[in-house]
Design a protein around this motif. Structure first.
Motif, PDB file in Angstrom:
ATOM      1  N   THR A  19       0.695  -1.087  -0.041  1.00  0.00           N
ATOM      2  CA  THR A  19       0.000  -0.130   0.107  1.00  0.00           C
ATOM      3  C   THR A  19       0.752   1.126  -0.065  1.00  0.00           C
ATOM      4  OG1 THR A  19      -0.197  -0.067   2.345  1.00  0.00           O
ATOM      5  CG2 THR A  19      -2.057  -1.058   1.129  1.00  0.00           C
ATOM      6  N   GLU A  20       1.812   1.314   0.624  1.00  0.00           N
ATOM      7  CA  GLU A  20       2.816   2.371   0.697  1.00  0.00           C
ATOM      8  C   GLU A  20       3.692   2.672  -0.621  1.00  0.00           C
ATOM      9  OE1 GLU A  20       4.644   2.458   5.362  1.00  0.00           O
ATOM     10  OE2 GLU A  20       5.340   0.964   3.868  1.00  0.00           O
ATOM     11  N   LEU A  21       3.703   1.495  -1.159  1.00  0.00           N
ATOM     12  CA  LEU A  21       4.552   1.888  -2.540  1.00  0.00           C
ATOM     13  C   LEU A  21       3.473   2.322  -3.410  1.00  0.00           C
ATOM     14  CD1 LEU A  21       6.782   1.361  -4.634  1.00  0.00           C
ATOM     15  CD2 LEU A  21       6.211  -1.076  -4.805  1.00  0.00           C
ATOM     16  N   GLY A  22       2.286   1.864  -3.535  1.00  0.00           N
ATOM     17  CA  GLY A  22       1.147   2.367  -4.277  1.00  0.00           C
ATOM     18  C   GLY A  22       0.889   3.594  -4.110  1.00  0.00           C
ATOM     19  N   GLN A  23       1.055   4.019  -2.938  1.00  0.00           N
ATOM     20  CA  GLN A  23       0.841   5.507  -2.405  1.00  0.00           C
ATOM     21  C   GLN A  23       2.107   6.378  -2.939  1.00  0.00           C
ATOM     22  OE1 GLN A  23       0.298   5.455   1.859  1.00  0.00           O
ATOM     23  NE2 GLN A  23      -1.913   4.788   1.741  1.00  0.00           N
ATOM     24  N   LEU A  24       3.079   6.050  -2.896  1.00  0.00           N
ATOM     25  CA  LEU A  24       4.452   6.672  -3.295  1.00  0.00           C
ATOM     26  C   LEU A  24       4.204   6.813  -4.914  1.00  0.00           C
ATOM     27  CD1 LEU A  24       6.887   7.771  -2.481  1.00  0.00           C
ATOM     28  CD2 LEU A  24       8.205   5.684  -2.812  1.00  0.00           C
ATOM     29  N   LEU A  25       3.961   5.797  -5.606  1.00  0.00           N
ATOM     30  CA  LEU A  25       3.894   5.833  -7.118  1.00  0.00           C
ATOM     31  C   LEU A  25       2.667   6.909  -7.312  1.00  0.00           C
ATOM     32  CD1 LEU A  25       4.537   2.176  -7.963  1.00  0.00           C
ATOM     33  CD2 LEU A  25       6.157   4.154  -8.283  1.00  0.00           C
ATOM     34  N   ASP A  26       1.498   6.757  -6.837  1.00  0.00           N
ATOM     35  CA  ASP A  26       0.239   7.654  -7.040  1.00  0.00           C
ATOM     36  C   ASP A  26       1.004   9.139  -6.688  1.00  0.00           C
ATOM     37  OD1 ASP A  26      -1.266   5.757  -7.557  1.00  0.00           O
ATOM     38  OD2 ASP A  26      -2.236   5.545  -5.708  1.00  0.00           O
ATOM     39  N   LEU A  27       1.613   9.321  -5.875  1.00  0.00           N
ATOM     40  CA  LEU A  27       1.964  10.915  -5.572  1.00  0.00           C
ATOM     41  C   LEU A  27       2.910  11.143  -6.445  1.00  0.00           C
ATOM     42  CD1 LEU A  27       2.436  13.371  -3.847  1.00  0.00           C
ATOM     43  CD2 LEU A  27       4.079  12.230  -2.449  1.00  0.00           C
ATOM     44  N   ALA A  28       4.019  10.539  -6.933  1.00  0.00           N
ATOM     45  CA  ALA A  28       4.954  10.444  -7.999  1.00  0.00           C
ATOM     46  C   ALA A  28       4.256  11.179  -9.355  1.00  0.00           C
ATOM     47  CB  ALA A  28       5.779   9.659  -8.271  1.00  0.00           C
ATOM     48  N   ALA A  29       3.139  10.357  -9.781  1.00  0.00           N
ATOM     49  CA  ALA A  29       2.309  10.650 -10.880  1.00  0.00           C
ATOM     50  C   ALA A  29       1.832  11.772 -10.865  1.00  0.00           C
ATOM     51  CB  ALA A  29       1.163   9.531 -11.201  1.00  0.00           C
ATOM     52  N   ARG A  30       1.231  12.057  -9.596  1.00  0.00           N
ATOM     53  CA  ARG A  30       0.634  13.659  -9.537  1.00  0.00           C
ATOM     54  C   ARG A  30       1.606  14.570  -9.472  1.00  0.00           C
ATOM     55  NH1 ARG A  30      -2.007  11.143  -5.021  1.00  0.00           N
ATOM     56  NH2 ARG A  30      -1.074  12.449  -3.669  1.00  0.00           N
ATOM     57  N   MET A  31       2.703  14.447  -9.120  1.00  0.00           N
ATOM     58  CA  MET A  31       3.806  15.342  -9.146  1.00  0.00           C
ATOM     59  C   MET A  31       4.400  15.378 -10.485  1.00  0.00           C
ATOM     60  SD  MET A  31       5.939  14.655  -5.505  1.00  0.00           S
ATOM     61  CE  MET A  31       6.363  16.500  -5.211  1.00  0.00           C
ATOM     62  N   LYS A  32       4.381  14.448 -11.139  1.00  0.00           N
ATOM     63  CA  LYS A  32       4.691  14.495 -12.638  1.00  0.00           C
ATOM     64  C   LYS A  32       3.692  15.357 -13.421  1.00  0.00           C
ATOM     65  CE  LYS A  32       6.598  11.787 -16.333  1.00  0.00           C
ATOM     66  NZ  LYS A  32       7.286  10.791 -16.827  1.00  0.00           N
ATOM     67  N   GLU A  33       2.472  15.392 -13.106  1.00  0.00           N
ATOM     68  CA  GLU A  33       1.585  15.933 -13.772  1.00  0.00           C
ATOM     69  C   GLU A  33       1.634  17.390 -13.570  1.00  0.00           C
ATOM     70  OE1 GLU A  33      -2.099  14.223 -12.711  1.00  0.00           O
ATOM     71  OE2 GLU A  33      -1.934  12.371 -13.663  1.00  0.00           O
TER      72      GLU A  33
END
Length: 128
Positions: A19-33
Motif C-alpha cells: 500500500t505504501e509503494l502504491g501511495q508513493l507511485l500515485d504521488l509521483a504520478a501527481r507530481m509529474k502532472e
C-alpha cells in the motif's frame, strides 16, 4: 509530555508495504502532472545529498526534486567529509541531523546506509 515520532527512512524499496509503494507511485504520478505544484512544500529546508558513488541521473533528479519542493540541496562529495579521517558515520549522521531535514545517499555499501540511518534523527533515503 510530547513524544517524537519515529523517523522513517527509505533504505530499501522492499521495506515498503504494498500500500505504501502504491501511495508513493500515485504521488509521483501527481507530481509529474504538476511538477511545480509543490514549490513551497519544504521551503527553507535543506537536504544533504552524499554521493560516494557518482551518478549523473540520480544527482540531477534529486537536485531537481529538492528545488521543486522549495528545498536547498547540499551536494557533498566524500572528499569534503572527514569520514575515515577522524569522524565516524555516527558523528556524521548527528551533524546532518542538526542542520538538514533529510539525507539522500548513494554509496557502495548498504551497511553505510544502514549505519547512517541508525544514528540519524532525520529521514535517510537510499539513492542507489
Amino acid at each position: 509530555m510530547a513524544t517524537r515520532a519515529r523517523t522513517r527512512h527509505l533504505l530499501r524499496i522492499a521495506d515498503l508495504r504494498a500500500t505504501e509503494l502504491g501511495q508513493l507511485l500515485d504521488l509521483a504520478a501527481r507530481m509529474k502532472e504538476r511538477p511545480y505544484g509543490w514549490l513551497h512544500s519544504l521551503e527553507g529546508d535543506i537536504v544533504v545529498s552524499l554521493f560516494d558513488k557518482p551518478s549523473t541521473r540520480t544527482r540531477i533528479s534529486f537536485a531537481t526534486a529538492a528545488s521543486r519542493l522549495g528545498m536547498e540541496d547540499q551536494i557533498i562529495r566524500p572528499d569534503e567529509l572527514q569520514l575515515g579521517r577522524g569522524e565516524t558515520i555516527a558523528d556524521t549522521a548527528r551533524t546532518f541531523s542538526s542542520y538538514a531535514a533529510a539525507v539522500t545517499i548513494r554509496t557502495f555499501k548498504q551497511a553505510t546506509v544502514d549505519e547512517l540511518a541508525e544514528h540519524s534523527t532525520i529521514p535517510i533515503v537510499n539513492a542507489l
